[in-house]
Design an enzyme around this catalytic site. Structure first.
Site, PDB file in Angstrom:
ATOM      1  N   ASP A 109       7.945   2.262   2.612  1.00 22.37           N
ATOM      2  CA  ASP A 109       6.665   1.586   2.406  1.00 22.37           C
ATOM      3  C   ASP A 109       5.778   1.668   3.640  1.00 22.37           C
ATOM      4  OD1 ASP A 109       4.808   0.056   0.886  1.00 22.37           O
ATOM      5  OD2 ASP A 109       5.419  -1.710   2.023  1.00 22.37           O
TER       6      ASP A 109
ATOM      7  N   ASP B  31       3.904  -1.608  -4.418  1.00 20.17           N
ATOM      8  CA  ASP B  31       4.486  -2.775  -3.748  1.00 20.17           C
ATOM      9  C   ASP B  31       4.759  -3.891  -4.749  1.00 20.17           C
ATOM     10  OD1 ASP B  31       4.317  -1.471  -1.325  1.00 20.17           O
ATOM     11  OD2 ASP B  31       2.653  -2.687  -0.548  1.00 20.17           O
TER      12      ASP B  31
ATOM     13  N   ASP C  30       4.631   5.773   4.548  1.00 20.64           N
ATOM     14  CA  ASP C  30       3.524   6.405   3.817  1.00 20.64           C
ATOM     15  C   ASP C  30       2.189   6.135   4.504  1.00 20.64           C
ATOM     16  OD1 ASP C  30       3.284   3.723   3.072  1.00 20.64           O
ATOM     17  OD2 ASP C  30       3.234   4.112   0.929  1.00 20.64           O
TER      18      ASP C  30
ATOM     19  N   ASP D 245      -0.470   2.327  -3.253  1.00 15.09           N
ATOM     20  CA  ASP D 245       0.490   1.630  -2.397  1.00 15.09           C
ATOM     21  C   ASP D 245       0.619   0.163  -2.800  1.00 15.09           C
ATOM     22  OD1 ASP D 245       2.232   1.563   0.011  1.00 15.09           O
ATOM     23  OD2 ASP D 245       0.700   0.172   0.719  1.00 15.09           O
TER      24      ASP D 245
END
Length: 189
Positions: free
Chosen positions: A61, A86, A64, A82
């Site tokens: 996480d 998440d 990236d 993203d």
């Protein structure tokens, strides 16, 4: 809360990002699959291993974003993707925890709801032009609490993991109110 560690993380992650000149969205899409592995481990009763795999998911996480920034590949879609991944990762980990019997369904629903609400309040505030990085239980902190709770539960018994999860619900809702209050103050200056 963990934003103060960002400069240190940048120093650590930049050399790795330099070596990985790929589309950061690929890494973003891999992260929830690692979270799914964590969920499956929790479901099958592997409390400690489930927590350790969360750390791996967390690494993907943050990497990236590091790749996107280092190679100047940041994009609005990447940020959207993203954030979406998440939310998926958070929910699937909690589903695994509930399926593993580490907390009842009601605590699980509150965990998912509070996690999503913390993120929603930030997103909504920022859509109104208010920076909203405040709060005691941001996403990274919540995941670290779950990992620490997994370790505590593994060592002392699963009931202690349940207690940590209940504390996490309280901290998450407290964060929601911190953010609402922060936005209120910013909008009423």
């Amino acid at each position: 809360m963990l934003n103060s560690l960002r400069p240190l993380l940048t120093k650590i992650l930049n050399p790795l990002a330099k070596q990985m000149n790929i589309n950061p969205n690929i890494i973003t899409i891999i992260s929830p699959f690692i979270a799914l592995i964590s969920a499956l481990l929790y479901w099958k009763g592997f409390l400690l291993l489930g927590g350790i795999v969360i750390l791996l998911s967390g690494l993907f996480d943050v990497i990236d974003g590091a790749i996107a920034r280092y190679h100047d590949k940041s994009s609005d879609f990447g940020a959207f993707l993203d954030s979406t991944m998440d939310r998926f990762s958070d929910a699937i980990i909690i589903v695994g925890i509930v399926a593993g019997g580490y907390c009842d369904w009601f605590i699980g629903i509150l965990l998912v709801h509070s996690a999503i609400t913390v993120s929603y309040v930030r997103s909504r505030a920022e859509s109104k032009g208010v920076e909203c990085n405040v709060g005691i239980a941001e996403r990274a902190t919540r995941l670290i609490i779950i990992v620490i709770g997994s370790i505590i539960g593994y060592i002392f018994g699963p009931i202690y993991f349940t207690y940590v999860l209940i504390i996490l619900v309280i901290l998450s809702y407290f964060t929601v109110f911190q953010r609402i209050y922060h936005v209120y103050k910013q909008m009423n200056k």
